[in-house]
Write a protein that holds these residues in place. Structure first.
Motif, short mmCIF file in Angstrom:
data_model
loop_
_atom_site.label_atom_id
_atom_site.label_comp_id
_atom_site.label_asym_id
_atom_site.label_seq_id
_atom_site.Cartn_x
_atom_site.Cartn_y
_atom_site.Cartn_z
N PRO A 79 -28.82 -21.79 58.06
CA PRO A 79 -27.86 -22.89 57.93
C PRO A 79 -26.41 -22.40 58.01
CG PRO A 79 -29.52 -23.02 56.21
CD PRO A 79 -29.70 -21.70 56.90
N HIS A 80 -25.61 -23.06 58.83
CA HIS A 80 -24.20 -22.69 58.98
C HIS A 80 -23.41 -22.92 57.69
CE1 HIS A 80 -24.13 -27.02 59.65
NE2 HIS A 80 -22.86 -26.99 59.31
N ASP A 81 -23.89 -23.81 56.85
CA ASP A 81 -23.22 -24.14 55.60
C ASP A 81 -23.98 -23.61 54.38
OD1 ASP A 81 -25.38 -25.84 55.99
OD2 ASP A 81 -24.31 -27.66 55.37
N LEU A 82 -24.68 -22.50 54.55
CA LEU A 82 -25.53 -21.97 53.48
C LEU A 82 -24.77 -21.76 52.18
CD1 LEU A 82 -28.32 -21.02 52.61
CD2 LEU A 82 -27.75 -18.75 53.48
N ASP A 83 -23.55 -21.24 52.26
CA ASP A 83 -22.78 -21.01 51.04
C ASP A 83 -22.52 -22.30 50.27
OD1 ASP A 83 -22.68 -18.30 51.56
OD2 ASP A 83 -20.68 -18.37 52.47
N VAL A 84 -22.33 -23.39 51.00
CA VAL A 84 -22.03 -24.67 50.38
C VAL A 84 -23.29 -25.33 49.82
CG1 VAL A 84 -21.16 -27.01 50.86
CG2 VAL A 84 -20.04 -25.02 51.88
N MET A 120 -34.16 -20.62 55.52
CA MET A 120 -34.32 -21.10 56.89
C MET A 120 -34.24 -22.62 56.87
SD MET A 120 -34.98 -20.18 60.10
CE MET A 120 -35.44 -18.47 59.84
N GLU A 121 -33.50 -23.16 57.81
CA GLU A 121 -33.50 -24.61 58.02
C GLU A 121 -34.32 -24.89 59.27
OE1 GLU A 121 -30.58 -28.47 58.62
OE2 GLU A 121 -29.68 -26.49 58.37
#
Length: 126
Positions: A79-84, A120-121
């Motif tokens: 996910p590109h927004d994993l930190d969020v 993983m998404e």
């Protein structure tokens, strides 16, 4: 990005184990823990096996999710927004899987950094 249809999301919400298959040599599904929210589906790898579903998807191989007697083809992305979204994924895992006994150990374990980095998404194909 294409979203999953409601039957897939509903199945994941209602079932603790969901089938995943990834890699060109796989013919069977492995039951794993998955969580869904915001019409997105996520899973974390527990093991470190080189030929795991996680590594196959990370390398760009096609996969499939089995929900009941149905199958949806997927690709896997980090996910590109994993930190969020990590706190949301952690909360989803704990809400769904922290049911006491041995499950609590694994539910809390899957929210640890070593497993978070293997998030993983799944993205539906078609």
């Amino acid at each position: 990005m294409k979203n999953f249809e409601n039957p897939v999301l509903e199945y994941i919400h209602k079932h603790n184990l969901v089938g995943i298959r990834a890699g060109k040599d796989r013919t069977t599904f492995l039951n794993i823990w998955m969580v869904a929210f915001q019409n997105r589906i996520f899973a974390r790898s527990w093991g470190l096996a080189e030929k795991s579903w996680y590594h196959c998807l990370k390398e760009g191989e096609q996969g499939a999710i089995q929900y009941g007697t149905n199958v949806v083809l997927v690709k896997g992305i980090i996910p590109h927004d994993l930190d969020v979204i990590t706190p949301l994924i952690n909360a989803a895992y704990l809400l769904k899987y922290d049911t006491g006994g041995d499950n609590s150990y694994y539910a809390h374990g899957i929210t640890e950094p070593e497993h978070i980095k293997r998030t993983m998404e799944f993205i539906p194909l078609l």
